[in-house]
Motif scaffolding. Structure first.
Motif, PDB file in Angstrom:
ATOM      1  N   GLY A 128      -0.436  10.426  -2.975  1.00 15.03           N
ATOM      2  CA  GLY A 128      -1.210   9.700  -3.968  1.00 15.03           C
ATOM      3  C   GLY A 128      -1.507   8.268  -3.592  1.00 15.03           C
ATOM      4  N   CYS A 129      -1.227   7.879  -2.347  1.00 14.03           N
ATOM      5  CA  CYS A 129      -1.443   6.505  -1.910  1.00 14.03           C
ATOM      6  C   CYS A 129      -2.023   6.501  -0.501  1.00 14.03           C
ATOM      7  CB  CYS A 129      -0.133   5.706  -1.905  1.00 14.03           C
ATOM      8  SG  CYS A 129       0.792   5.727  -3.446  1.00 14.03           S
ATOM      9  N   THR A 130      -2.757   5.457  -0.164  1.00 15.63           N
ATOM     10  CA  THR A 130      -3.164   5.210   1.215  1.00 15.63           C
ATOM     11  C   THR A 130      -2.505   3.909   1.651  1.00 15.63           C
ATOM     12  OG1 THR A 130      -5.171   4.038   0.494  1.00 15.63           O
ATOM     13  CG2 THR A 130      -5.368   6.391   0.944  1.00 15.63           C
ATOM     14  N   PHE A 131      -2.014   3.869   2.876  1.00 14.04           N
ATOM     15  CA  PHE A 131      -1.284   2.714   3.371  1.00 14.04           C
ATOM     16  C   PHE A 131      -2.083   2.033   4.480  1.00 14.04           C
ATOM     17  CE2 PHE A 131       1.865   5.523   1.551  1.00 14.04           C
ATOM     18  CZ  PHE A 131       2.656   4.659   0.813  1.00 14.04           C
ATOM     19  N   HIS A 132      -2.062   0.705   4.463  1.00 12.28           N
ATOM     20  CA  HIS A 132      -2.798  -0.084   5.440  1.00 12.28           C
ATOM     21  C   HIS A 132      -1.863  -1.152   5.989  1.00 12.28           C
ATOM     22  CE1 HIS A 132      -6.462   1.768   3.776  1.00 12.28           C
ATOM     23  NE2 HIS A 132      -5.910   1.531   2.591  1.00 12.28           N
ATOM     24  N   GLU A 133      -1.611  -1.097   7.284  1.00 11.92           N
ATOM     25  CA  GLU A 133      -0.748  -2.084   7.914  1.00 11.92           C
ATOM     26  C   GLU A 133      -1.552  -3.347   8.177  1.00 11.92           C
ATOM     27  OE1 GLU A 133       2.008  -2.511  11.921  1.00 11.92           O
ATOM     28  OE2 GLU A 133       1.622  -0.520  11.063  1.00 11.92           O
ATOM     29  N   VAL A 134      -1.125  -4.463   7.625  1.00  9.89           N
ATOM     30  CA  VAL A 134      -1.870  -5.717   7.682  1.00  9.89           C
ATOM     31  C   VAL A 134      -0.902  -6.866   7.926  1.00  9.89           C
ATOM     32  CG1 VAL A 134      -3.637  -4.836   6.089  1.00  9.89           C
ATOM     33  CG2 VAL A 134      -1.673  -6.111   5.191  1.00  9.89           C
ATOM     34  N   ARG A 135      -1.469  -8.044   8.138  1.00 11.68           N
ATOM     35  CA  ARG A 135      -0.667  -9.259   8.178  1.00 11.68           C
ATOM     36  C   ARG A 135      -0.900 -10.029   6.894  1.00 11.68           C
ATOM     37  NH1 ARG A 135       2.089  -9.957  12.603  1.00 11.68           N
ATOM     38  NH2 ARG A 135       1.432  -8.906  14.530  1.00 11.68           N
ATOM     39  N   LEU A 136       0.170 -10.373   6.211  1.00  4.60           N
ATOM     40  CA  LEU A 136       0.086 -11.045   4.923  1.00  4.60           C
ATOM     41  C   LEU A 136       0.687 -12.439   5.027  1.00  4.60           C
ATOM     42  CD1 LEU A 136       1.229  -8.029   2.704  1.00  4.60           C
ATOM     43  CD2 LEU A 136      -1.081  -9.002   2.794  1.00  4.60           C
ATOM     44  N   GLY A 137      -0.063 -13.435   4.553  1.00  4.29           N
ATOM     45  CA  GLY A 137       0.424 -14.798   4.524  1.00  4.29           C
ATOM     46  C   GLY A 137       1.173 -15.072   3.237  1.00  4.29           C
ATOM     47  N   PRO A 138       1.826 -16.218   3.128  1.00  3.11           N
ATOM     48  CA  PRO A 138       2.641 -16.542   1.947  1.00  3.11           C
ATOM     49  C   PRO A 138       1.829 -16.672   0.665  1.00  3.11           C
ATOM     50  CG  PRO A 138       2.436 -18.446   3.406  1.00  3.11           C
ATOM     51  CD  PRO A 138       1.898 -17.281   4.160  1.00  3.11           C
ATOM     52  N   PHE A 139       0.521 -16.918   0.778  1.00  2.00           N
ATOM     53  CA  PHE A 139      -0.305 -17.063  -0.414  1.00  2.00           C
ATOM     54  C   PHE A 139      -1.211 -15.858  -0.639  1.00  2.00           C
ATOM     55  CE2 PHE A 139       0.609 -21.375   1.115  1.00  2.00           C
ATOM     56  CZ  PHE A 139       1.274 -21.875  -0.004  1.00  2.00           C
ATOM     57  N   ASP A 140      -0.957 -14.773   0.092  1.00  4.22           N
ATOM     58  CA  ASP A 140      -1.781 -13.571  -0.031  1.00  4.22           C
ATOM     59  C   ASP A 140      -1.277 -12.607  -1.094  1.00  4.22           C
ATOM     60  OD1 ASP A 140      -3.549 -14.342   1.927  1.00  4.22           O
ATOM     61  OD2 ASP A 140      -2.547 -13.253   3.544  1.00  4.22           O
ATOM     62  N   VAL A 141      -0.101 -12.869  -1.658  1.00  4.62           N
ATOM     63  CA  VAL A 141       0.533 -11.914  -2.563  1.00  4.62           C
ATOM     64  C   VAL A 141       1.013 -12.626  -3.819  1.00  4.62           C
ATOM     65  CG1 VAL A 141       2.431 -10.248  -2.818  1.00  4.62           C
ATOM     66  CG2 VAL A 141       1.290 -10.508  -0.602  1.00  4.62           C
ATOM     67  N   VAL A 142       0.804 -11.982  -4.975  1.00  4.43           N
ATOM     68  CA  VAL A 142       1.351 -12.463  -6.243  1.00  4.43           C
ATOM     69  C   VAL A 142       2.183 -11.343  -6.860  1.00  4.43           C
ATOM     70  CG1 VAL A 142      -0.536 -14.088  -6.670  1.00  4.43           C
ATOM     71  CG2 VAL A 142      -0.703 -11.756  -7.550  1.00  4.43           C
ATOM     72  N   SER A 143       3.130 -11.715  -7.692  1.00  2.00           N
ATOM     73  CA  SER A 143       3.960 -10.749  -8.400  1.00  2.00           C
ATOM     74  C   SER A 143       3.416 -10.590  -9.809  1.00  2.00           C
ATOM     75  CB  SER A 143       5.409 -11.242  -8.450  1.00  2.00           C
ATOM     76  OG  SER A 143       6.220 -10.340  -9.167  1.00  2.00           O
ATOM     77  N   MET A 144       3.155  -9.337 -10.185  1.00  2.00           N
ATOM     78  CA  MET A 144       2.519  -9.088 -11.479  1.00  2.00           C
ATOM     79  C   MET A 144       2.956  -7.735 -12.027  1.00  2.00           C
ATOM     80  SD  MET A 144      -1.588  -8.818 -12.264  1.00  2.00           S
ATOM     81  CE  MET A 144      -1.890 -10.221 -11.207  1.00  2.00           C
ATOM     82  N   GLY A 145       3.503  -7.726 -13.229  1.00  2.00           N
ATOM     83  CA  GLY A 145       3.824  -6.463 -13.879  1.00  2.00           C
ATOM     84  C   GLY A 145       4.798  -5.598 -13.112  1.00  2.00           C
TER      85      GLY A 145
END
Length: 221
Positions: free
Chosen positions: A128-145
């Motif tokens: 039920g999901c697709t996964f994508h390997e990426v590079r994430l910076g410190p401001f690329d992600v927020v915590s929500m719900g």
């Protein structure tokens, strides 16, 4: 980790509440999200939805009819489709994140980002999901719900780069039309141009050019 944009955040840990408990936030945000658990089973929730007592938000998440489907509640509903064992290892992104922000249609499958520093091979069997390997910076992600979600700007960049124009352009217009998300076309263009060489960069810039030709409508709230 950064919090959700202003006007979109709830109190820390709010996504871990049990079935039928109150969701975070003031006003219309403060409503119940029901999911299978001690209070109701999934067949019972499905039956109540069929009778009009509840409205399905996403898969196993249900709301009372007329309740406001906020980004926090959409993120909580999406988190129910992610196994707890991997929930802290993935980030909802691309069109899934656009949907969480209220800027795209409900996804058939969750698009989940996995930081390149983490191993993705063990996640391939998750359904039920697709996964994508990426590079994430410190401001690329927020915590929500109770779920990690790509930031509005990172979401817009990924949609421009990786989603076909037919779906990407309307989603980008919607993201730009919501001032509370803080996405600006000039900043988005700079971010796309600054991306490492990727095959889809030229197509992404063409999508942004289409946005200039057809400016986004005023935000509707």
């Amino acid at each position: 980790m950064p919090r959700a944009p202003a006007g979109l955040s709830g109190p820390p840990g709010s996504g871990q509440r049990g079935s039928g408990q109150r969701a975070p936030g003031p006003g219309p945000e403060h409503c119940e999200l029901y999911s299978p658990g001690a209070l109701f089973s999934w067949p019972e929730l499905q039956s109540m939805a069929a009778d009009g007592v509840l409205t399905q938000l996403y898969q196993r998440g249900y709301l009372p009819p007329g309740a406001h489907a906020s980004p926090q509640l959409r993120a909580r509903a999406a988190s129910l489709a992610v196994a707890p064992a991997i929930r802290q290892r993935v980030v909802a992104g691309r069109m899934t994140a656009a949907w969480i922000y209220g800027c795209a249609a409900e996804p058939d499958r969750l698009a989940l980002l996995v930081d390149a520093n983490r191993r993705i091979s063990s996640l391939r069997s998750v359904r039920g999901c697709t996964f994508h390997e990426v590079r994430l910076g410190p401001f690329d992600v927020v915590s929500m719900g109770g779920l990690m979600v790509s930031s509005p700007l990172r979401t817009a960049v990924d949609v421009a780069l990786h989603v076909e124009a037919e779906r990407a352009v309307p989603a980008l217009k919607a993201l730009l039309a919501r001032p509370e998300l803080g996405v600006r076309l000039r900043l988005l263009r700079v971010a796309v141009e600054a991306s490492p060489r990727v095959p889809h960069k030229r197509a992404a810039l063409a999508k942004l050019a289409a946005l200039v030709a057809q400016p986004p409508p005023d935000a509707a709230g």
